[in-house]
Design a protein around this motif. Structure first.
Motif, PDB file in Angstrom:
ATOM      1  N   SER A  50      70.312  78.450  -5.750  1.00  0.00           N
ATOM      2  CA  SER A  50      69.544  77.457  -5.011  1.00  0.00           C
ATOM      3  C   SER A  50      69.265  77.910  -3.594  1.00  0.00           C
ATOM      4  O   SER A  50      68.382  77.381  -2.955  1.00  0.00           O
ATOM      5  CB  SER A  50      70.307  76.125  -4.999  1.00  0.00           C
ATOM      6  N   ARG A  51      70.049  78.915  -3.086  1.00  0.00           N
ATOM      7  CA  ARG A  51      69.837  79.418  -1.738  1.00  0.00           C
ATOM      8  C   ARG A  51      69.810  80.927  -1.773  1.00  0.00           C
ATOM      9  O   ARG A  51      70.370  81.564  -2.672  1.00  0.00           O
ATOM     10  CB  ARG A  51      70.941  78.929  -0.804  1.00  0.00           C
ATOM     11  N   SER A  52      69.203  81.530  -0.755  1.00  0.00           N
ATOM     12  CA  SER A  52      69.062  82.982  -0.703  1.00  0.00           C
ATOM     13  C   SER A  52      69.480  83.470   0.678  1.00  0.00           C
ATOM     14  O   SER A  52      69.170  82.832   1.695  1.00  0.00           O
ATOM     15  CB  SER A  52      67.602  83.379  -0.980  1.00  0.00           C
ATOM     16  N   PHE A  53      70.210  84.611   0.689  1.00  0.00           N
ATOM     17  CA  PHE A  53      70.705  85.172   1.936  1.00  0.00           C
ATOM     18  C   PHE A  53      70.481  86.680   1.939  1.00  0.00           C
ATOM     19  O   PHE A  53      70.467  87.333   0.882  1.00  0.00           O
ATOM     20  CB  PHE A  53      72.209  84.880   2.104  1.00  0.00           C
ATOM     21  N   GLN A  54      70.326  87.220   3.124  1.00  0.00           N
ATOM     22  CA  GLN A  54      70.131  88.652   3.273  1.00  0.00           C
ATOM     23  C   GLN A  54      71.466  89.383   3.103  1.00  0.00           C
ATOM     24  O   GLN A  54      72.511  88.901   3.532  1.00  0.00           O
ATOM     25  CB  GLN A  54      69.538  88.966   4.641  1.00  0.00           C
ATOM     26  N   ARG A 382      80.425  81.561  -7.368  1.00  0.00           N
ATOM     27  CA  ARG A 382      81.712  81.030  -6.882  1.00  0.00           C
ATOM     28  C   ARG A 382      82.693  80.971  -8.051  1.00  0.00           C
ATOM     29  O   ARG A 382      82.418  80.360  -9.070  1.00  0.00           O
ATOM     30  CB  ARG A 382      81.507  79.650  -6.272  1.00  0.00           C
ATOM     31  N   ARG A 383      83.861  81.638  -7.838  1.00  0.00           N
ATOM     32  CA  ARG A 383      84.835  81.743  -8.920  1.00  0.00           C
ATOM     33  C   ARG A 383      86.221  81.395  -8.391  1.00  0.00           C
ATOM     34  O   ARG A 383      86.603  81.845  -7.308  1.00  0.00           O
ATOM     35  CB  ARG A 383      84.843  83.160  -9.491  1.00  0.00           C
ATOM     36  N   GLN A 414      78.674  80.757   5.162  1.00  0.00           N
ATOM     37  CA  GLN A 414      77.324  80.216   5.274  1.00  0.00           C
ATOM     38  C   GLN A 414      76.770  79.734   3.931  1.00  0.00           C
ATOM     39  O   GLN A 414      75.688  79.171   3.879  1.00  0.00           O
ATOM     40  CB  GLN A 414      76.393  81.278   5.866  1.00  0.00           C
ATOM     41  N   PHE A 415      77.530  79.932   2.833  1.00  0.00           N
ATOM     42  CA  PHE A 415      77.051  79.512   1.513  1.00  0.00           C
ATOM     43  C   PHE A 415      77.232  78.009   1.293  1.00  0.00           C
ATOM     44  O   PHE A 415      76.714  77.478   0.321  1.00  0.00           O
ATOM     45  CB  PHE A 415      77.791  80.261   0.398  1.00  0.00           C
ATOM     46  N   ALA A 416      78.004  77.343   2.151  1.00  0.00           N
ATOM     47  CA  ALA A 416      78.222  75.901   2.057  1.00  0.00           C
ATOM     48  C   ALA A 416      78.781  75.486   0.705  1.00  0.00           C
ATOM     49  O   ALA A 416      78.396  74.484   0.137  1.00  0.00           O
ATOM     50  CB  ALA A 416      76.936  75.145   2.364  1.00  0.00           C
ATOM     51  N   ASP A 417      79.699  76.315   0.179  1.00  0.00           N
ATOM     52  CA  ASP A 417      80.392  76.019  -1.100  1.00  0.00           C
ATOM     53  C   ASP A 417      79.424  75.867  -2.270  1.00  0.00           C
ATOM     54  O   ASP A 417      79.724  75.170  -3.251  1.00  0.00           O
ATOM     55  CB  ASP A 417      81.248  74.754  -0.980  1.00  0.00           C
ATOM     56  N   ALA A 418      78.262  76.522  -2.213  1.00  0.00           N
ATOM     57  CA  ALA A 418      77.320  76.493  -3.350  1.00  0.00           C
ATOM     58  C   ALA A 418      77.906  77.251  -4.525  1.00  0.00           C
ATOM     59  O   ALA A 418      78.641  78.238  -4.344  1.00  0.00           O
ATOM     60  CB  ALA A 418      75.977  77.091  -2.940  1.00  0.00           C
ATOM     61  N   GLU A 419      77.604  76.813  -5.726  1.00  0.00           N
ATOM     62  CA  GLU A 419      78.151  77.473  -6.908  1.00  0.00           C
ATOM     63  C   GLU A 419      77.513  78.833  -7.153  1.00  0.00           C
ATOM     64  O   GLU A 419      78.145  79.726  -7.722  1.00  0.00           O
ATOM     65  CB  GLU A 419      77.950  76.588  -8.149  1.00  0.00           C
ATOM     66  N   ARG A 420      76.251  79.022  -6.709  1.00  0.00           N
ATOM     67  CA  ARG A 420      75.557  80.276  -6.971  1.00  0.00           C
ATOM     68  C   ARG A 420      74.511  80.482  -5.878  1.00  0.00           C
ATOM     69  O   ARG A 420      73.751  79.559  -5.553  1.00  0.00           O
ATOM     70  CB  ARG A 420      74.893  80.229  -8.345  1.00  0.00           C
ATOM     71  N   VAL A 421      74.511  81.645  -5.281  1.00  0.00           N
ATOM     72  CA  VAL A 421      73.525  81.982  -4.260  1.00  0.00           C
ATOM     73  C   VAL A 421      72.948  83.354  -4.544  1.00  0.00           C
ATOM     74  O   VAL A 421      73.553  84.159  -5.284  1.00  0.00           O
ATOM     75  CB  VAL A 421      74.155  81.947  -2.835  1.00  0.00           C
TER      76      VAL A 421
END
Length: 424
Positions: A50-54, A382-383, A414-421
């Protein structure tokens, strides 16, 4: 004459065939394909997370199997293991006999404090002691006299009894011969009884008088002993007015000024033991609970030569997230050490063989170390994980990861506890 025409100037021009209608759609089709590919990439990226990071904003490390060495490396400073500060035991004028940096020997005079009040008190207590000792001697003499008097009285009572016995025997012989009346015999018997009673009372009085005299002498002697202890204590204080070196060493900081009046319990100067040094280090609070006295350490001087050591003390207090610890040289110490000199220290707390480990990073503190982001292609998933012992650079993995897994060790906050980035 023939007239020339323009046939010599004419050329046959072949007419090209008209292009097929489908060719005009080639370039628009290519453009459409590119647009579709972009849309597909975007959809793929959206489906991956749902989010993308460099990738430049995170640090990724690989899980490996090997030995985990739990150690602490810190820069320490050299401090004297024995560096007492000498204080003024009483108010007075100080006279310094040394200056800072002087090398001194044990029992050498360092400073003298002139305290008229303390010296006067000593003289008064000594006079009181002399009076009490005289009273104790007089009480002992009185006890001897009392015992002598009691003994004299007892001896006299014994003589009276002996005389009464002789008189009774004489009257008994006279009565048996008919020369003495019975009344005189009875009177002689009464005199003997009276003498015996007086002898018994004399003996009891003698014992009581002796006990009383001994008690008086003992009390006087105890008072003198108490005063003698007072005089000894005041004498010790007077002797302590002369500050002496407790050991061979060097004068440190001098905190008093020559020929000035100092207050009681004021610091005068410090003495440093140059033969025994320790290294003071600051340990992060998270490692302090694992430190123990006697734990081996390695100290490195400026020349790079290592020296073995051991933890000698660990402070029970935490200051600014750190705990002070001291390391003592186990064998020899470098020559020419000075106070506050810098040395590197390394303390090996534990070595764990053939364990899963990964580079230590901020992810350990996030979520209590219960989760980690593991790379799956260009996505970070996230595991749940379980972490074990940690060193400065690595941490043990107990479960949740396998050798070869790539873990985001830094930047996952910076992932804010997202399950998948997505990482691109």
């Amino acid at each position: 004459m023939a007239i020339r025409d323009t046939s010599a100037q004419d050329h046959v021009i072949s007419r090209q065939a008209a292009p097929a209608p489908w060719r005009r759609w080639i370039w628009p089709g290519v453009g459409a394909a590119v647009v579709l590919a972009g849309i597909a990439w975007a959809v793929s990226g959206w489906s991956a997370g749902s989010r993308s990071f460099q990738a430049s904003r995170v640090r990724i490390a690989e899980v490996q199997r090997g030995d985990l060495v739990r150690d602490i490396s810190a820069d320490g400073r050299v401090i004297a293991a024995n560096s007492p500060v000498l204080y003024a035991i009483s108010a007075g004028t100080v006279t310094l006999k040394v200056v800072a940096g002087d090398v001194v020997k044990q029992d050498q005079e360092l400073a003298v404090i002139d305290s008229p009040e303390l010296r006067s008190k000593l003289a008064q207590e000594q006079a009181t002691l002399a009076g009490l000792e005289a009273e104790a001697s007089r009480a002992a003499l009185d006890a001897v006299l009392a015992r002598a008097t009691a003994s004299k009285t007892t001896d006299q009572a014994g003589l009276v009894r002996t005389a009464a016995e002789r008189d009774l025997a004489r009257y008994q012989r006279g009565f048996d011969g008919g020369a003495v009346p019975e009344v005189d015999l009875a009177k002689a018997r009464d005199e003997l009884k009276k003498a015996e009673i007086e002898l018994q009372h004399a003996q009891k009085d003698s014992a009581l008088e002796s006990q009383g005299a001994d008690l008086d002498a003992r009390n006087k002697r105890l008072l003198a002993d108490r005063q003698r202890a007072v005089v000894a204590e005041v004498q010790r204080q007077v002797d302590a007015l002369t500050l002496r070196a407790p050991f061979d060493g060097q004068v440190g900081q001098v905190q008093a000024t020559q020929h000035t009046n100092v207050a009681a319990n004021a610091p005068i100067l410090g003495v440093v033991d140059l033969s025994k040094f320790e290294i003071e280090i600051k340990v992060p609070e998270s490692f302090a609970r694992d430190l123990a006295i006697g734990m081996p350490a390695q100290l490195t001087s400026g020349s790079g030569e290592p020296f073995p050591g051991a933890i000698s003390a660990v402070s029970p207090e935490v200051v600014n997230g750190e705990v002070n610890a001291r390391i003592r040289f186990s064998d020899k110490q470098p020559a020419g050490l000075r106070q506050n000199q810098r040395m590197s220290a390394r303390v090996v707390m534990d070595t764990r063989r053939n364990v899963l480990k990964v580079e230590r990073g901020p992810f350990v503190e996030q979520s209590g170390g219960r989760y980690a982001y593991v790379m799956d292609g260009n996505a970070a998933v996230r595991r749940p994980v379980q972490l074990g012992a940690a060193s400065l650079g690595e941490i043990e993995v107990l479960s949740g990861l396998q050798p070869g897994d790539r873990v985001v060790v830094s930047g996952s906050d910076q992932f804010a506890d997202a399950e998948r980035v997505t990482i691109h």
